[in-house]
Scaffold this motif. Structure first.
Motif, short mmCIF file in Angstrom:
data_model
loop_
_atom_site.label_atom_id
_atom_site.label_comp_id
_atom_site.label_asym_id
_atom_site.label_seq_id
_atom_site.Cartn_x
_atom_site.Cartn_y
_atom_site.Cartn_z
N TYR A 156 0.83 -1.11 0.08
CA TYR A 156 -0.06 -0.04 0.00
C TYR A 156 0.81 1.18 0.16
O TYR A 156 1.80 1.38 0.85
CB TYR A 156 -0.92 0.03 1.35
N PRO A 157 0.68 2.42 -0.77
CA PRO A 157 1.39 3.50 -0.76
C PRO A 157 1.02 4.19 0.55
O PRO A 157 0.00 4.05 1.11
CB PRO A 157 0.59 4.25 -2.04
N ALA A 158 2.22 4.99 1.00
CA ALA A 158 1.95 5.74 2.14
C ALA A 158 0.87 6.88 1.98
O ALA A 158 0.77 7.34 1.14
CB ALA A 158 3.31 6.49 2.40
N GLY A 159 -0.02 6.86 3.13
CA GLY A 159 -1.32 7.66 3.22
C GLY A 159 -2.36 7.31 2.55
O GLY A 159 -3.47 8.15 2.66
N ILE A 160 -2.48 6.05 1.97
CA ILE A 160 -3.70 5.59 1.35
C ILE A 160 -4.82 5.32 2.33
O ILE A 160 -4.42 4.73 3.44
CB ILE A 160 -3.32 4.43 0.21
N ASP A 161 -6.08 5.78 2.01
CA ASP A 161 -6.94 5.34 3.00
C ASP A 161 -7.51 3.90 2.61
O ASP A 161 -8.41 3.80 1.51
CB ASP A 161 -8.37 6.55 2.64
N THR A 162 -7.19 2.80 3.36
CA THR A 162 -7.31 1.56 3.07
C THR A 162 -8.82 1.27 3.25
O THR A 162 -9.59 0.30 2.71
CB THR A 162 -6.56 0.49 4.21
N SER A 163 -9.46 2.04 3.91
CA SER A 163 -11.11 1.82 4.05
C SER A 163 -11.84 2.06 2.62
O SER A 163 -12.92 1.66 2.64
CB SER A 163 -11.48 2.75 5.22
N CYS A 164 -11.25 2.62 1.74
CA CYS A 164 -11.94 3.01 0.50
C CYS A 164 -11.96 1.80 -0.43
O CYS A 164 -12.50 1.60 -1.31
CB CYS A 164 -11.03 4.34 -0.24
N VAL A 165 -10.92 0.84 -0.31
CA VAL A 165 -10.67 -0.39 -1.04
C VAL A 165 -11.72 -1.46 -0.29
O VAL A 165 -11.29 -2.10 0.34
CB VAL A 165 -9.18 -0.70 -1.08
N MET A 166 -12.97 -1.28 -0.97
CA MET A 166 -14.10 -2.32 -0.32
C MET A 166 -14.60 -3.26 -1.38
O MET A 166 -14.75 -4.42 -0.80
CB MET A 166 -15.26 -1.36 0.19
N ARG A 167 -14.27 -3.08 -2.66
CA ARG A 167 -14.79 -3.91 -3.81
C ARG A 167 -13.49 -4.80 -4.35
O ARG A 167 -12.85 -4.27 -5.03
CB ARG A 167 -15.62 -3.19 -4.76
N TYR A 168 -13.62 -5.95 -3.91
CA TYR A 168 -12.53 -6.95 -4.40
C TYR A 168 -13.13 -7.81 -5.58
O TYR A 168 -12.20 -8.58 -6.09
CB TYR A 168 -12.01 -7.68 -3.19
N GLY A 169 -14.33 -7.81 -5.83
CA GLY A 169 -14.59 -8.72 -6.96
C GLY A 169 -14.27 -10.17 -6.91
O GLY A 169 -14.28 -10.77 -5.64
N GLU A 170 -13.54 -10.82 -7.79
CA GLU A 170 -13.36 -12.09 -7.82
C GLU A 170 -12.01 -12.39 -7.24
O GLU A 170 -11.71 -13.57 -6.77
CB GLU A 170 -13.32 -12.65 -9.23
#
Length: 451
Positions: free
Chosen positions: A20-34
């Protein structure tokens, strides 16, 4: 802070394969599909969750979200060392892995150690009670303030009473507004009234699809979302029904009475006002399920003369009553001295709940309740609220508990060697009741004691 541990677990898994890049909001990554799937059936064969093994899937995901893949290989987990590394790394996760199996179609099944999850879920449910699954704000002066949201209903529906004769599509819109308001209480959003709206507040208005949408004007409409409720249709003609909300409520109350009498019988002790109240609650539950078992933006179909979908509400509330009856019977046996009182949870041998059906209930449904509620709002800013997925979750939970009840003897004989099983299963039944009641409350459905 979310009470959804699957979000943290998913981030821990992704971090094993990507940076993960520094400062990325991981809570925004919610849809992982397959890429990543959590399972709620066939757990022994297919794993508790599964991941894509192809490097292409992971590269596409990483490019979309600005991540960097750690390994430049065609297939992940392609040898025993890679699997051992993942198992070793998972010891630092919220829930550690026990094993990895190769599945078809370039996927791997991941199996968790069951004991930590069982203890975590039951403790979380009994610690938080009706607040299980609700978002909790982090403490401290440095905590970020939650985003604000203002929820409104088209003025035409504000004075509509659910029990008077109003158009059914308007009743559906008002119920969507009420359901969305309850779900928002679980979310990271802070609901504000009109006087507290700011430029950054997301404005959400619930309306019917037959109301013309006003064109956007200027910057003020960029933070406005219109959540549209579809029509209510007749089952044969697929045209808009002329039935009123009061008339449909009465029809479905009578349907539920006939179903209860035919399939299960109605207890003789339920008479008078209690009987009338029960029928009203059953009818209201049937109407809500009828209207929201499909996406809110599409047409819902009324149940008339046996045409349409009618299993859900009766099935759900029958199992709700079954839960109450089990716990009431257990307590009566305690009062008679047949069983000893239920010991504290920390004195219970939870290992007896690692059997497949117990595990499916706990892992597949009780653990995932916060995730289900959270996911209903995942596309709210696009005008969508996945109430239908909450209805499906409730029906599936009731169905699985029904199967559990048929295959497991919960109120066992009073024998010393069987008491650990009894107490563990009673705690599981209490946990299922708590989660089912919380899910029903989001829809505005009251549980029942008898049917």
């Amino acid at each position: 802070m979310s009470q959804n541990p699957l979000t943290e677990l998913t981030h821990q898994l992704v971090k094993h394969f990507a940076i993960y890049p520094a400062g990325i909001d991981t809570s925004c990554v919610m849809r992982y599909g397959e890429l990543i799937r959590y399972h709620n059936e066939n757990l022994l064969e297919g794993g508790d969750m599964s991941i894509a093994a192809s490097n292409i899937n992971w590269e596409c995901f990483c490019q979309k979200h600005g991540l960097q893949l750690r390994m430049n290989i065609e297939q992940l987990l392609n040898d025993e060392k890679a699997k051992e590394d993942l198992l070793e790394q998972s010891k630092q996760w919220i829930f550690p892995l026990q094993g990895i199996t190769k599945l078809r179609r370039e996927r791997y099944g991941l199996h968790f150690h069951r004991a930590p999850i069982i203890a975590n879920v039951l403790n979380a449910i009994f610690t938080n009670g009706e607040n299980y699954g609700k978002h909790r704000e982090p403490a401290g002066d440095g905590a970020l303030l939650p985003s604000t949201i203002h929820l409104s209903l088209n003025n035409r529906f504000i004075n509509q009473d659910e029990h008077n004769s109003k158009e059914l599509h308007k009743f559906r819109a008002k119920q969507l507004y009420l359901i969305l308001g309850r779900i928002l209480e679980y979310s990271k959003w802070r609901v504000v009234q009109s006087d507290d709206v700011t430029d950054d507040t997301l404005r959400v208005c619930v309306d019917c699809n037959n109301v013309p949408r006003r064109p956007s004007v200027g910057q003020e409409d960029k933070k406005t979302v219109r959540v549209v409720c579809g029509p209510v249709l007749e089952p044969t003609t697929k045209t808009a029904t002329s039935m009123t909300s009061g008339g449909y409520m009465a029809l479905r109350s009578n349907d539920m009475l006939l179903i209860a009498m035919h399939r299960h019988g109605v207890r003789d002790c339920v008479k008078g006002k209690n009987f009338e109240s029960l029928m009203q609650r059953l009818g209201h539950a049937a109407v809500i399920v009828d209207l929201f078992e499909v996406r809110h933006s599409t047409g819902a179909t009324v149940v008339r003369s046996g045409l349409g979908s009618s299993k859900g509400a009766n099935y759900i509330l029958y199992n709700s009553a079954r839960l109450e009856t089990l716990l009431r019977t257990f307590q009566a046996q305690v009062n008679l001295g047949v069983y000893e009182p239920l010991p504290p949870l920390d004195k219970i041998d939870l290992s007896v709940l690692e059997d497949e059906l117990d595990w499916q209930l706990i892992y597949g449904y009780l653990l995932t309740f916060p995730k289900v509620v959270e996911s209903t709002l995942a596309q709210l800013e696009q005008g969508l609220c996945a109430v239908h997925s909450l209805v499906r979750y409730i029906v599936d939970l009731a169905s699985l508990f029904s199967r559990y009840y048929r295959h497991k003897q919960i109120l066992v004989q009073q024998r010393t060697n069987l008491m650990p099983v009894l107490y563990a299963r009673i705690y599981l039944v209490k946990a299922v009741r708590q989660v089912l009641n919380s899910a029903l409350a989001l829809l505005g459905i009251e549980p029942v004691d008898y049917m």
